[in-house]
Design an enzyme around this catalytic site. Structure first.
Site, short mmCIF file in Angstrom:
data_model
loop_
_atom_site.label_atom_id
_atom_site.label_comp_id
_atom_site.label_asym_id
_atom_site.label_seq_id
_atom_site.Cartn_x
_atom_site.Cartn_y
_atom_site.Cartn_z
N ASP B 33 0.81 -1.22 0.00
CA ASP B 33 0.00 0.00 0.00
C ASP B 33 0.84 1.27 0.00
OD1 ASP B 33 -2.20 -1.65 0.22
OD2 ASP B 33 -2.10 -1.66 2.42
N HIS B 34 2.09 1.16 0.45
CA HIS B 34 2.89 2.38 0.63
C HIS B 34 3.13 3.05 -0.72
CE1 HIS B 34 5.47 5.15 2.60
NE2 HIS B 34 6.58 4.67 2.14
#
Lengths: 130, 179
Positions: B33-34
């Site tokens: 997700d980063h």
């Protein structure tokens, strides 16, 4: 034994590292809170760095006498009392409290301490070469 | 997900220094997700892992009596990225432990490559109302889980042991759980 200039330079380094400010911001007239953005936790960090840099001990409350400013004996209605001002002057001979004493609102206290005050504080703790 | 951002202690010298390992795995959800399609450990979680390493070092020195919180990150410089398959070694040195708080300096290495340099300040909170958030036994359990007592040494060089009063509580809880 450091000179006054050497003391200022070491304090400048301590404040640059602790507060993330630029060297040209750390002038003798700069206030730690208002101009350099120091917060309460920063004073702990600054004290650590000064102790290491100058090989001195700084007891809790000596540079920033929070015990007086939170004492019901010395603070009434958000202002430092006459007795409180006497105590502050005793504890902080390195600081110029005249302006603060005109309207000693506790919240304004943190904005009073300057880099020059800090230099005088350190000079009182170490032997200075003239 | 558990809030553990180190996997194991490999050195623990009471009040002085600790080294911890962080293995980065593609199975960690946050990596996806980063930066989508570019998995790397967020630098903030490296700082958190170093804070856990240093925070436990400070906690143990005070026999888990102080409420130690991350108060400030005076310095955090990252030199490269760490991606799945990498192993980071966090080395934390205590600069000071005082009545009000503590400061540590740390490095993160990826093999021989310097990955990051970090300084962290911890404050000791005195507010007794925060007691429930700072259960000393939970920090002791974390130390056990991370193997600190397997590799640790006290200041005099003897093997590191948990404070007896806390160990009794933890062992009593484990006995209850097993029943």
């Amino acid at each position: 034994m450091p000179t006054k200039d050497e003391i200022f330079e070491k304090i400048q380094v301590a404040l640059i590292d602790a507060l993330g400010v630029d060297d040209d911001e750390v002038t003798p007239e700069a206030t730690l809170v208002g101009d350099l953005g120091a917060e309460s936790i920063d004073f702990l960090d600054i004290v650590f760095r000064l102790e290491k840099s100058f090989d001195i001990k700084i007891p809790r409350g000596e540079l920033f006498p929070e015990d007086i400013l939170t004492s019901s004996e010395y603070v009434q209605d958000g202002k430092v009392t006459e007795n409180g001002l006497v105590e502050l002057r005793n504890r902080m001979p390195f600081a110029d409290l005249d302006d603060f004493a005109k309207n000693p609102v506790v919240q304004d206290f943190g904005n009073m301490l300057t880099v020059a005050d800090m230099c005088r504080f350190v000079e009182s703790k170490v032997e200075v070469t003239q | 997900m558990r809030w553990y951002w180190i996997d194991r202690f490999i050195e623990f010298e009471s009040g002085r220094r600790a080294k911890a390992v962080k293995n980065i795995s593609l199975a960690e959800e946050h990596l996806h997700d980063h930066f989508p399609n570019y998995p790397m450990i967020p630098n903030s979680l490296v700082i958190e892992g170093i804070a856990q390493t240093g925070g436990l070092l400070v906690c143990e020195h005070n026999e888990f009596a102080e409420k130690v919180v991350l108060a400030k990150v005076p310095k955090a410089t990252f030199y490269c990225e760490a991606i799945p398959g990498d192993t980071l070694i966090y080395t934390v040195d205590v600069e000071y432990i005082k009545e009000d708080g503590a400061r540590i300096s740390a490095t993160s290495y990826k093999g021989d490559t310097l990955h990051a340099e970090v300084e962290i300040m911890f404050a000791h909170l005195s507010d007794p109302r925060l007691g429930a958030l700072f259960d000393p036994e939970s920090f002791l359990r974390m130390m056990c889980l991370l193997g600190a007592f397997d590799v640790g040494h006290a200041a005099d060089g003897s093997p590191l042991v948990p404070p007896p009063r806390l160990l009794q509580t933890v062992e009593a809880e484990e006995a209850d759980w097993q029943e």
